[in-house]
Design a protein around this motif. Structure first.
Motif, mmCIF file in Angstrom:
data_model
loop_
_atom_site.group_PDB
_atom_site.id
_atom_site.type_symbol
_atom_site.label_atom_id
_atom_site.label_comp_id
_atom_site.label_asym_id
_atom_site.label_seq_id
_atom_site.Cartn_x
_atom_site.Cartn_y
_atom_site.Cartn_z
ATOM 1 N N ASN A 1 5.527 10.868 14.163
ATOM 2 C CA ASN A 1 4.276 10.310 14.675
ATOM 3 C C ASN A 1 4.371 9.831 16.121
ATOM 4 N N GLY A 2 5.355 10.324 16.832
ATOM 5 C CA GLY A 2 5.419 10.062 18.263
ATOM 6 C C GLY A 2 6.265 8.896 18.694
ATOM 7 N N GLY A 3 6.982 8.279 17.750
ATOM 8 C CA GLY A 3 7.896 7.199 18.112
ATOM 9 C C GLY A 3 7.481 5.852 17.575
ATOM 10 N N GLY A 4 8.226 4.840 17.935
ATOM 11 C CA GLY A 4 7.963 3.485 17.469
ATOM 12 C C GLY A 4 9.100 2.566 17.864
ATOM 13 N N GLN A 5 8.963 1.314 17.476
ATOM 14 C CA GLN A 5 9.944 0.289 17.839
ATOM 15 C C GLN A 5 10.648 -0.238 16.595
ATOM 16 N N LEU A 6 11.967 -0.231 16.625
ATOM 17 C CA LEU A 6 12.779 -0.797 15.557
ATOM 18 C C LEU A 6 13.446 -2.059 16.077
ATOM 19 N N ALA A 7 13.383 -3.135 15.294
ATOM 20 C CA ALA A 7 14.103 -4.354 15.645
ATOM 21 C C ALA A 7 14.881 -4.820 14.422
ATOM 22 N N VAL A 8 16.123 -5.175 14.640
ATOM 23 C CA VAL A 8 16.984 -5.617 13.548
ATOM 24 C C VAL A 8 17.620 -6.945 13.936
ATOM 25 N N THR A 9 17.780 -7.826 12.964
ATOM 26 C CA THR A 9 18.310 -9.152 13.245
ATOM 27 C C THR A 9 19.810 -9.212 13.013
ATOM 28 N N SER A 10 20.519 -9.481 14.084
ATOM 29 C CA SER A 10 21.957 -9.713 14.017
ATOM 30 C C SER A 10 22.185 -11.232 14.056
ATOM 31 N N SER A 11 23.138 -11.662 14.829
ATOM 32 C CA SER A 11 23.497 -13.074 14.968
ATOM 33 C C SER A 11 24.469 -13.164 16.133
ATOM 34 N N ILE A 12 24.656 -14.362 16.674
ATOM 35 C CA ILE A 12 25.677 -14.463 17.718
ATOM 36 C C ILE A 12 27.052 -14.120 17.156
ATOM 37 N N VAL A 13 27.251 -14.320 15.834
ATOM 38 C CA VAL A 13 28.538 -13.927 15.257
ATOM 39 C C VAL A 13 28.584 -12.435 14.952
ATOM 40 N N GLY A 14 27.522 -11.717 15.300
ATOM 41 C CA GLY A 14 27.584 -10.264 15.346
ATOM 42 C C GLY A 14 28.257 -9.795 16.624
ATOM 43 N N LYS A 15 28.480 -10.736 17.538
ATOM 44 C CA LYS A 15 29.150 -10.443 18.806
ATOM 45 C C LYS A 15 30.616 -10.872 18.810
ATOM 46 N N PHE A 16 30.990 -11.729 17.877
ATOM 47 C CA PHE A 16 32.382 -12.189 17.781
ATOM 48 C C PHE A 16 32.644 -12.730 16.386
ATOM 49 N N GLY A 17 33.904 -12.783 15.993
ATOM 50 C CA GLY A 17 34.259 -13.350 14.695
ATOM 51 C C GLY A 17 34.195 -14.860 14.740
ATOM 52 N N PHE A 18 33.951 -15.465 13.567
ATOM 53 C CA PHE A 18 33.818 -16.918 13.517
ATOM 54 C C PHE A 18 34.264 -17.421 12.148
ATOM 55 N N PRO A 19 34.972 -18.550 12.088
ATOM 56 C CA PRO A 19 35.480 -19.054 10.813
ATOM 57 C C PRO A 19 34.384 -19.274 9.768
ATOM 58 N N TYR A 20 34.733 -18.961 8.526
ATOM 59 C CA TYR A 20 33.885 -19.235 7.367
ATOM 60 C C TYR A 20 32.727 -18.264 7.228
ATOM 61 N N ARG A 21 32.693 -17.222 8.075
ATOM 62 C CA ARG A 21 31.580 -16.280 8.044
ATOM 63 C C ARG A 21 32.065 -14.837 8.150
ATOM 64 N N SER A 22 33.204 -14.536 7.588
ATOM 65 C CA SER A 22 33.847 -13.231 7.805
ATOM 66 C C SER A 22 32.963 -12.055 7.407
ATOM 67 N N ALA A 23 32.450 -12.040 6.176
ATOM 68 C CA ALA A 23 31.625 -10.917 5.721
ATOM 69 C C ALA A 23 30.291 -10.889 6.453
ATOM 70 N N TYR A 24 29.714 -12.047 6.678
ATOM 71 C CA TYR A 24 28.446 -12.137 7.413
ATOM 72 C C TYR A 24 28.621 -11.588 8.825
ATOM 73 N N SER A 25 29.660 -12.055 9.510
ATOM 74 C CA SER A 25 29.943 -11.586 10.868
ATOM 75 C C SER A 25 30.181 -10.074 10.877
ATOM 76 N N ALA A 26 30.983 -9.596 9.927
ATOM 77 C CA ALA A 26 31.296 -8.167 9.860
ATOM 78 C C ALA A 26 30.042 -7.328 9.615
ATOM 79 N N SER A 27 29.152 -7.804 8.735
ATOM 80 C CA SER A 27 27.925 -7.052 8.442
ATOM 81 C C SER A 27 27.023 -6.974 9.668
ATOM 82 N N LYS A 28 27.026 -8.022 10.472
ATOM 83 C CA LYS A 28 26.213 -8.018 11.688
ATOM 84 C C LYS A 28 26.845 -7.145 12.773
ATOM 85 N N HIS A 29 28.184 -7.156 12.875
ATOM 86 C CA HIS A 29 28.859 -6.218 13.773
ATOM 87 C C HIS A 29 28.478 -4.778 13.414
#
Length: 264
Positions: free
Chosen positions: A131-159
């Motif tokens: 249909n000619g295109g569109g905009q996709l937006a997905v929510t990451s997190s600042i821990v999608g940019k680096f690892g952080f204690p207590y959030r290993s799987a969450y951080s990895a899923s955002k990476h």
């Protein structure tokens, strides 16, 4: 991007940032599709959006259930409407040490944050291209940019989301598919309350940093403006977002700070 009269699908719209973004978009003459698991709460959000002047339909589904995602997508696609924007805010966080977290908890986090998100994307993307295109937006997190204690799987899923959607953007550069990755810092929502503990049950506590974070409404305004400008990344939050730049430009300082974080 001009949102007037556009069809926008927002997931995770029953609470937190997703709800706030839905309410923000409803002020701008958009036609909204709102999704999350809780149909009752979604209908309450939808009613507010209608009062703000938007047309709204509610399409509940469960991100952790591939069949549920596919059925929701087919329900929307069967209407033959052009989807101008698909903005995904649904997800789940985690609060537990790597050494204490069973693999099934890691899998659950990935099933919701990564596989559920890309499953809906794969359903909608071909229709968007057709249909000619569109905009996709997905929510990451600042821990999608680096690892952080207590959030290993969450951080990895955002990476993982960064890698997937950056690849998608590159593949579809000539198909008018615009991709935005939203990178929130500490926003005052219930994400820490609903986060999975090592038992797989909800953490049940509001993190102090989360409690002192920016409001979801403030965040939604920032996101709306940045989506309108078709920004490729939206880093939004308080002073904690400086960690993104510290990790990029002063990695030695990041490693020092991360190793000294006191979880919770």
């Amino acid at each position: 991007m001009d949102f007037d009269g556009k069809n926008i699908w927002i997931t995770g719209a029953s609470s937190g940032i997703g709800k706030a973004v839905a309410l923000e978009f409803s002020k701008h003459e958009t036609s909204l599709i709102l999704s999350a698991r809780n149909e009752k709460v979604l209908n309450e959000v939808a009613e507010i959006c209608r009062k703000n002047g938007s047309k709204v339909q509610v399409v509940p589904f469960d991100l952790s259930d591939e069949k549920s995602v596919a059925e929701a997508a087919q329900k929307v696609l069967s209407q033959k409407i052009k989807i101008d924007g698909l903005y995904q805010f649904g997800g789940i966080s985690q609060r537990s040490f790597v050494s204490e977290t069973p693999l099934d908890v890691d899998r659950k986090v990935f099933e919701v944050n990564f596989f559920g998100t890309i499953a809906l994307t794969k359903e909608i993307l071909p229709w968007m291209i057709q249909n000619g295109g569109g905009q996709l937006a997905v929510t990451s997190s600042i821990v999608g940019k680096f690892g952080f204690p207590y959030r290993s799987a969450y951080s990895a899923s955002k990476h993982a989301l960064h890698g997937f959607f950056e690849s998608l953007r590159a593949e579809n550069a000539n198909s008018n598919i615009r991709v935005t990755v939203i990178i929130p810092g500490r926003i005052k929502t219930n994400i820490s309350v609903n986060a999975l503990a090592k038992t797989g049950e909800p953490h049940g506590k509001m993190d102090e940093g989360q409690n002192n974070g920016k409001s979801a409404e403030w965040t939604a305004c920032k996101i709306y403006r940045a989506l309108k400008k078709e920004k490729k990344e939206i880093v939004v939050g308080g002073t904690e977002i400086l960690m993104v730049y510290i990790r990029r430009f002063i990695p030695r300082l990041y490693y020092y700070m991360a190793s000294r974080v006191k979880p919770l």
